[in-house]
Structure formats: C-alpha cells, structure tokens
Design a protein around this motif. Sequence first.
Motif, PDB file in Angstrom:
ATOM      1  N   UNK A  11       0.834  -1.206   0.000  1.00  0.00           N
ATOM      2  CA  UNK A  11       0.000   0.000   0.000  1.00  0.00           C
ATOM      3  C   UNK A  11       0.868   1.255   0.000  1.00  0.00           C
ATOM      4  N   UNK A  12       1.942   1.241   0.806  1.00  0.00           N
ATOM      5  CA  UNK A  12       2.835   2.401   0.844  1.00  0.00           C
ATOM      6  C   UNK A  12       3.456   2.654  -0.520  1.00  0.00           C
ATOM      7  N   UNK A  13       3.906   1.598  -1.191  1.00  0.00           N
ATOM      8  CA  UNK A  13       4.496   1.762  -2.519  1.00  0.00           C
ATOM      9  C   UNK A  13       3.477   2.274  -3.529  1.00  0.00           C
ATOM     10  N   UNK A  14       2.248   1.776  -3.430  1.00  0.00           N
ATOM     11  CA  UNK A  14       1.207   2.228  -4.355  1.00  0.00           C
ATOM     12  C   UNK A  14       0.895   3.704  -4.163  1.00  0.00           C
ATOM     13  N   UNK A  15       1.002   4.175  -2.918  1.00  0.00           N
ATOM     14  CA  UNK A  15       0.704   5.583  -2.636  1.00  0.00           C
ATOM     15  C   UNK A  15       1.886   6.469  -2.980  1.00  0.00           C
ATOM     16  N   UNK A  46       2.141  13.993   0.156  1.00  0.00           N
ATOM     17  CA  UNK A  46       0.897  14.737  -0.095  1.00  0.00           C
ATOM     18  C   UNK A  46       0.406  14.488  -1.520  1.00  0.00           C
ATOM     19  N   UNK A  47       1.323  14.554  -2.485  1.00  0.00           N
ATOM     20  CA  UNK A  47       0.931  14.294  -3.878  1.00  0.00           C
ATOM     21  C   UNK A  47       0.473  12.856  -4.048  1.00  0.00           C
ATOM     22  N   UNK A  48       1.169  11.920  -3.399  1.00  0.00           N
ATOM     23  CA  UNK A  48       0.787  10.522  -3.516  1.00  0.00           C
ATOM     24  C   UNK A  48      -0.574  10.238  -2.935  1.00  0.00           C
ATOM     25  N   UNK A  49      -0.859  10.834  -1.766  1.00  0.00           N
ATOM     26  CA  UNK A  49      -2.168  10.627  -1.137  1.00  0.00           C
ATOM     27  C   UNK A  49      -3.276  11.222  -1.993  1.00  0.00           C
ATOM     28  N   UNK A  50      -3.054  12.429  -2.526  1.00  0.00           N
ATOM     29  CA  UNK A  50      -4.077  13.079  -3.356  1.00  0.00           C
ATOM     30  C   UNK A  50      -4.336  12.287  -4.634  1.00  0.00           C
TER      31      UNK A  50
END
Length: 273
Positions: A11-15, A46-50
């Motif tokens: 999940x971390x890598x995907x984000x 922040x960009x990854x989460x958005x």
Amino acid sequence: MLPTTFVGVLVLLMVVTPGILLESLRQRAQPTRSDSAFLETARVLAAGVLLSAIGLLLMSTLAVVSPRAIIDLRSAMVDPLYVPGHLLLTLYSLVLFLAFTTTLAGVYSSIFLYPGILGPIAQESAWVSVFAGLLDRLNREQAGELAGRTIRTQVQVELKSGPVFIGTRDAFTVNEAMEGRELVLATPLFTVKEDGSVVAMETGWQRLIFAQSEIAVIRVRFAPNPNGARPVTKEPRSARALRMLADLFRSPRWLALLLVAELALPALSGHIF
C-alpha cells in the motif's frame, strides 16, 4: 512508523509511486530549490495521497459501471480469503490503479508545471547539455542538410584572468565536481587580442586544457565540418518511436485520452467477459 507487513508495504508503494513521479516531473519543469528532506518527503506523500484518492475514486466508479472489471474493493478489505482466491484479478487491479495515478501525475504536470517555460529544466550542467545533448539533436534535425558531414563544435573560452582562446572542442570531463572539470580545445587554435583581432597560434600546439575554475565565459558555435565525413545513417525506428511516444506523453490532450482509454477498456472488457 513504517509498515511491517507485506500488504502495508505494498500500500505504501502504491501511494508513494505517483508522488515520486510527480516530484520528478516538477524538478524537470521548475527551478531547483534547496528544500529540506522533510519538505521533499512531505511533497511526495501529499501528492501521492491526493493522486491515490483520485485513483480510488476512479476505481470505485469503474466498479460501479462494470463490477467484473476489477476486484471487489469491499470484499478485498473484509474477506481475508478474497485476495488469495483472486490473485490475477488483484494484480490486474493494482496495475490499473498505478496506471490511473501515474497518468494523473502526467496530466497535472503537463497542464500546471510548464506554463511560461520554453523547455524542460535539465538536471545536468550546461556544458553537458550543450556539448552532448544539443549536438545530438542538431545531428538529427539537420541530417539532410549535413549530407553525411559531421558538425564541428567551435568554442571561444574567455578566462577570468582576461585571455581569450578559440578552438575546436575536443574533450570535456563530466564525472568530476564542477570545480574539478576540464575542457580541452583542439586545432585549429587561435587567440583573441585586446583589439578584437584573431591570431592563429604557432604551429605545433595541439591542445589547450582549461580548468573550469579558471573559465569566465564559454561561447559555442556549431558549424558543418567541410572535411569531416561520416557514413549516412538513419535514426533507428525504435529510437524514433520512443521519441515520438515521449512527445505524446508531454501533451495534456494525449494524456487525457490515455486516461479515458484506461477507464473505458476495462469497463468494456468487464461487460464482454
């Protein structure tokens, strides 16, 4: 705290992946700033989460339109046996999610990061960009006019101490730090007097070596070499195709069409199969 389970790391890598891509595109389009590691990491997260939130929204929309196209998100989160029983569909859905988020990063960068900038910012020294990158581009663009001849790079070097020299660029170092780099000029060699007159150096001098720390200004001129012939070769089709593909991926229109295709094709395949 970093995740310790396989699912948490996945999940971390995907984000993080779309955030890293967007940050890399930002660095190519905007002047580099000396930000702290904390700020850079915060931008990536922040960009990854958005982008991941938008990607999940697209995946949810796709699941509503065509439930068989991707995994059942609710079952994947609730039923621990769902993912092991649908490994191929899960892998396909993860790849599709990454395609959504990375394409969204490309769309954002092509629309918002480049206004007012004539070209991408190179993450390398100017003389590498000019002596290598620009020379290669000119060889491709002017292949017909050159008719098999080479391009000679004429360089005028003005030293901090005042003397000015002209010659043909022979070699330059790129792996050392800027203060340790050197530039080599080959024949024909000239010196520029204070009155502006150009005088040829005495016969016998073959090379001039300049330390980067002693150079004030470098002036570059590209000209066809009348005595330098080379075999006429065409650009490989694979290289030309990759260059055209890269140009398409810089276009907001093509990236938007790619995103639509990424949504439409799984939806149609879910209805068909």
